[in-house]
Design an enzyme around this catalytic site. Structure first.
Site, PDB file in Angstrom:
ATOM      1  N   HIS A 184       0.822  -1.226   0.000  1.00 33.31           N
ATOM      2  CA  HIS A 184       0.000   0.000   0.000  1.00 33.31           C
ATOM      3  C   HIS A 184       0.844   1.260   0.000  1.00 33.31           C
ATOM      4  O   HIS A 184       0.345   2.341  -0.299  1.00 33.31           O
ATOM      5  CB  HIS A 184      -0.920   0.000   1.225  1.00 33.31           C
ATOM      6  CG  HIS A 184      -2.016  -1.026   1.121  1.00 33.31           C
ATOM      7  ND1 HIS A 184      -3.320  -0.704   0.869  1.00 33.31           N
ATOM      8  CD2 HIS A 184      -1.980  -2.386   1.198  1.00 33.31           C
ATOM      9  CE1 HIS A 184      -4.056  -1.806   0.809  1.00 33.31           C
ATOM     10  NE2 HIS A 184      -3.259  -2.851   1.007  1.00 33.31           N
ATOM     11  N   ASP A 397       3.280   9.415  -0.912  1.00 33.31           N
ATOM     12  CA  ASP A 397       2.128   8.626  -0.476  1.00 33.31           C
ATOM     13  C   ASP A 397       1.929   7.497  -1.468  1.00 33.31           C
ATOM     14  O   ASP A 397       2.072   7.718  -2.682  1.00 33.31           O
ATOM     15  CB  ASP A 397       0.868   9.524  -0.471  1.00 33.31           C
ATOM     16  CG  ASP A 397      -0.071   9.228   0.690  1.00 33.31           C
ATOM     17  OD1 ASP A 397      -0.104   8.074   1.127  1.00 33.31           O
ATOM     18  OD2 ASP A 397      -0.758  10.153   1.140  1.00 33.31           O
TER      19      ASP A 397
HETATM   20  C1  GDG Z   1      -2.230   3.852   3.362  1.00 32.94           C
HETATM   21  C2  GDG Z   1      -1.219   4.516   2.432  1.00 32.94           C
HETATM   22  C3  GDG Z   1      -2.878   4.393   0.583  1.00 32.94           C
HETATM   23  C4  GDG Z   1      -9.163   9.861   7.804  1.00 32.94           C
HETATM   24  N1  GDG Z   1      -9.603  10.608   8.807  1.00 32.94           N
HETATM   25  C5  GDG Z   1     -10.752  10.062   9.246  1.00 32.94           C
HETATM   26  C6  GDG Z   1     -11.016   8.959   8.465  1.00 32.94           C
HETATM   27  N2  GDG Z   1     -10.018   8.849   7.583  1.00 32.94           N
HETATM   28  C7  GDG Z   1      -9.902   7.806   6.555  1.00 32.94           C
HETATM   29  C8  GDG Z   1     -10.036   8.440   5.205  1.00 32.94           C
HETATM   30  C9  GDG Z   1      -9.278   7.465   4.327  1.00 32.94           C
HETATM   31  C10 GDG Z   1      -8.222   6.895   5.265  1.00 32.94           C
HETATM   32  O1  GDG Z   1      -8.602   7.229   6.593  1.00 32.94           O
HETATM   33  C11 GDG Z   1      -6.839   7.467   4.986  1.00 32.94           C
HETATM   34  O2  GDG Z   1      -6.379   6.862   3.811  1.00 32.94           O
HETATM   35  P1  GDG Z   1      -5.121   7.403   2.982  1.00 32.94           P
HETATM   36  O3  GDG Z   1      -5.039   6.639   1.735  1.00 32.94           O
HETATM   37  O4  GDG Z   1      -5.317   8.867   2.747  1.00 32.94           O
HETATM   38  O5  GDG Z   1      -3.855   7.237   3.915  1.00 32.94           O
HETATM   39  P2  GDG Z   1      -3.179   6.046   4.849  1.00 32.94           P
HETATM   40  O6  GDG Z   1      -3.980   5.775   6.058  1.00 32.94           O
HETATM   41  O7  GDG Z   1      -1.778   6.506   5.079  1.00 32.94           O
HETATM   42  O8  GDG Z   1      -3.207   4.744   3.929  1.00 32.94           O
HETATM   43  C12 GDG Z   1      -1.937   5.321   1.363  1.00 32.94           C
HETATM   44  C13 GDG Z   1      -3.753   3.606   1.535  1.00 32.94           C
HETATM   45  O9  GDG Z   1      -3.008   2.920   2.523  1.00 32.94           O
HETATM   46  C14 GDG Z   1      -4.572   2.559   0.768  1.00 32.94           C
HETATM   47  O10 GDG Z   1      -3.746   1.747  -0.002  1.00 32.94           O
HETATM   48  O11 GDG Z   1      -3.696   5.198  -0.237  1.00 32.94           O
HETATM   49  O12 GDG Z   1      -0.999   5.874   0.463  1.00 32.94           O
HETATM   50  O13 GDG Z   1      -0.346   5.369   3.181  1.00 32.94           O
HETATM   51  O14 GDG Z   1     -10.113   6.444   3.910  1.00 32.94           O
HETATM   52  O15 GDG Z   1     -11.404   8.566   4.923  1.00 32.94           O
HETATM   53  N3  GDG Z   1     -12.120   8.212   8.627  1.00 32.94           N
HETATM   54  C15 GDG Z   1     -12.993   8.592   9.623  1.00 32.94           C
HETATM   55  N4  GDG Z   1     -12.749   9.644  10.449  1.00 32.94           N
HETATM   56  C16 GDG Z   1     -11.651  10.386  10.296  1.00 32.94           C
HETATM   57  O16 GDG Z   1     -11.452  11.345  11.057  1.00 32.94           O
HETATM   58  N5  GDG Z   1     -14.128   7.880   9.776  1.00 32.94           N
END
Ligand code: GDG
Length: 511
Positions: A184, A397
């Site tokens: 990821h 990212d």
């Molecule tokens: C890893 C990789 C890759 C965030 N704040 C809240 C909340 N979120 C959810 C978002 C989103 C998720 O968390 C964050 O996803 P990201 O992709 O932006 O980042 P990572 O957690 O670092 O994910 C990344 C991912 O894996 C998938 O392969 O894209 O590059 O680092 O879904 O919505 N959800 C809630 N409250 C919050 O305050 N409910």
């Protein structure tokens, strides 16, 4: 599980839905904790991996194996897992970890070595040899649970950087079934990967999977370059999105599959009246202002401090925007046990304090609205819907799902996504977003101003394009393309360049 080599089934038309899915990740999608009365309760987990995989398991069933985030009486915990599985519609398998193992494997090897190194932040690595030994031991524990809980014909799909050694451990246990792996986070270039003391072992371990998937062509290219450096005899064939790497008897497929979201669910939920009401409420609290939004886990890779500096730069150079824009930054608590994360939190607090301290007016405009907490799903959707501009500027990212979720929730299609060139998502969304270099404070400030001044027709055209791409390449497309790549017997039957996939995969970044 099948012990002995299991070949891909014949024919290109194999239905990827015909196999039971066993998903393995470090954490289960729930964290188990005791409530006030001492009973176990399942709390929803967070992060991008869970967001992406939950709808998949809900949709097709299967088993999810991982660490439940708690240690305690085994039987009680297992019964809590069974209960959670019954309501979720798929089953859970738990890997028990001791506190020392959590420390050295999760906080140590995974998050003090692999996470910073793979995000190009080598100076933050702590290459403690004890971490590696525990990583191998814990990966073996995962392998033992997988071997016990899966059966012939299952497709075992292992996720992320915590579990890169699991296939090697399963092979040692005599398991020959097909194993897929998806990373990821980014895969670093060879000059960074070479710094890892266990680089050769790790590459060899990854070559024990049958399919290794990355987010972008950039990550796959880096992996192939590393492989060529260490395995002089490796032969790489193919020119599509999935290559075949031959090493002696083994053939490993290597592909890139940009992860996505359940677009339809986000769009539908964002259209709900209660979300619209909440979004309206936010605008009423910030009258006459355009809302700029940042939502990130607390993490130094997300570029939060540089983003705040860019916002300050905008306000310094463009006083005409004072009172016209508000920057809402939500930071979701994460990995607080690691000192680097603690430090980052303090830096963010200080910067927000400096900006607001010098520019806010009593009873009037406050430039930065900062929240350090978890949002509920309803709040998250309302924040996305209310924001006129999303500022997604990670230093690096794997993909970044926040960028995709923001577009899916922008049901009025009247807003702008500003996106880092170094997010994997840029390779798919680069044509509709305003791409920025997150290190370029003035460049990011200029992009915010350009978004602010952009005429509505251009905003709409860009957002429509972004939404169409995410709708077409949603998380179910991602799963199917991965599974198809794993089970197709002949890779020539797999989609080739020039096919309908290219929109999601081949945007050329400017470097
Ligand atoms: C890893 C990789 C890759 C965030 N704040 C809240 C909340 N979120 C959810 C978002 C989103 C998720 O968390 C964050 O996803 P990201 O992709 O932006 O980042 P990572 O957690 O670092 O994910 C990344 C991912 O894996 C998938 O392969 O894209 O590059 O680092 O879904 O919505 N959800 C809630 N409250 C919050 O305050 N409910």
């Amino acid at each position: 599980m099948g012990h002995g080599q299991e070949h891909p089934p014949a024919g290109p038309a194999q239905d990827p839905h015909s196999r039971r899915l066993v998903v393995v990740s470090n954490r289960l999608p729930f964290t188990f904790a005791r409530d006030a009365g001492g009973a176990w309760q399942a709390l929803p987990g967070g992060g991008g991996l869970v967001t992406a995989l939950l709808p998949v398991l809900r949709n097709r069933g299967g088993t999810w194996i991982g660490w439940p985030g708690a240690t305690g009486d085994k039987e009680e915990l297992e019964s809590a897992l069974r209960g959670a599985g019954t309501s979720a519609g798929y089953s859970f398998g738990a890997v028990d970890l001791l506190p020392d193992e959590v420390h050295d494997f999760y906080l140590g090897f995974s998050n003090e070595i692999i996470w910073p190194l793979f995000h190009d932040l080598q100076s933050l690595c702590n290459f403690d040899p004890a971490y590696w030994r525990t990583y191998c031991r814990v990966n073996r524990k995962f392998a033992e649970v997988i071997a016990a809980q899966s059966r012939t014909g299952d497709f075992v799909w292992i996720h992320d950087y915590h579990l890169m050694n699991v296939a090697a451990a399963l092979r040692e246990l005599g398991v020959g079934g097909r194993l897929g792996f998806f990373l990821h986070i980014p895969f670093p270039s060879p000059d960074l990967f070479l710094k890892l003391p266990w680089r050769a072992e790790l590459l060899r371990a990854l070559m024990c999977f049958d399919l290794v998937g990355f987010q972008t062509a950039r990550d796959r290219r880096n992996f192939v370059q590393c492989l060529r450096l260490f395995e002089k005899d490796v032969e790489i064939e193919g020119r599509g999105h999935v290559l075949a790497a031959r090493l002696g008897e083994r053939e490993v497929r290597i592909g890139h599959f940009p992860i996505s979201i359940d677009y339809a669910a986000f769009r539908r939920q964002a259209e709900a009246p209660e979300v619209a009401d909440k979004a309206r409420e936010l605008h009423e609290r910030l009258p006459g202002r355009r809302i700029i939004l940042g939502i990130d886990r607390l993490d130094y890779t997300k570029g939060i401090t540089l983003r705040l500096r860019a916002f300050r730069n905008l306000l310094d150079r463009h006083p005409e925007l004072h009172g016209k824009v508000s920057f809402m930054q939500v930071v979701v608590p994460s990995r607080e046990d690691i000192p680097q994360y603690h430090k980052l939190r303090t830096e963010i607090d200080q910067l927000v304090g400096q900006i607001n301290g010098s520019l806010a007016r009593p009873g009037g405009w406050v430039p930065v609205w900062y929240e350090y907490r978890n949002l509920t799903r309803l709040e998250l959707l309302a924040y996305y819907r209310a924001a006129d501009i999303a500022l997604v500027t990670p230093l690096k990212d794997g993909m970044n799902l926040v960028a995709k979720e923001y577009c899916a929730c922008s049901v009025e299609e009247d807003c702008v996504l500003i996106l880092s060139e170094f997010a994997g998502a840029a390779s798919q969304l680069g044509r509709g977003a305003l791409l920025v270099n997150p290190y370029d404070e003035e460049g990011v400030a200029d992009a915010i101003r350009a978004a602010y001044l952009m005429d509505p027709a251009e905003r709409r055209a860009r957002m429509r394009r972004l939404r169409a791409s995410i709708r077409e390449h949603d998380v179910f497309w991602w799963v199917d393309s991965f599974l198809q790549a794993a089970i197709t017997r002949d890779l020539r039957d797999y989609p080739q360049p020039g096919g309908p996939w290219d929109d999601a995969l081949d945007y050329q970044l400017p470097f």
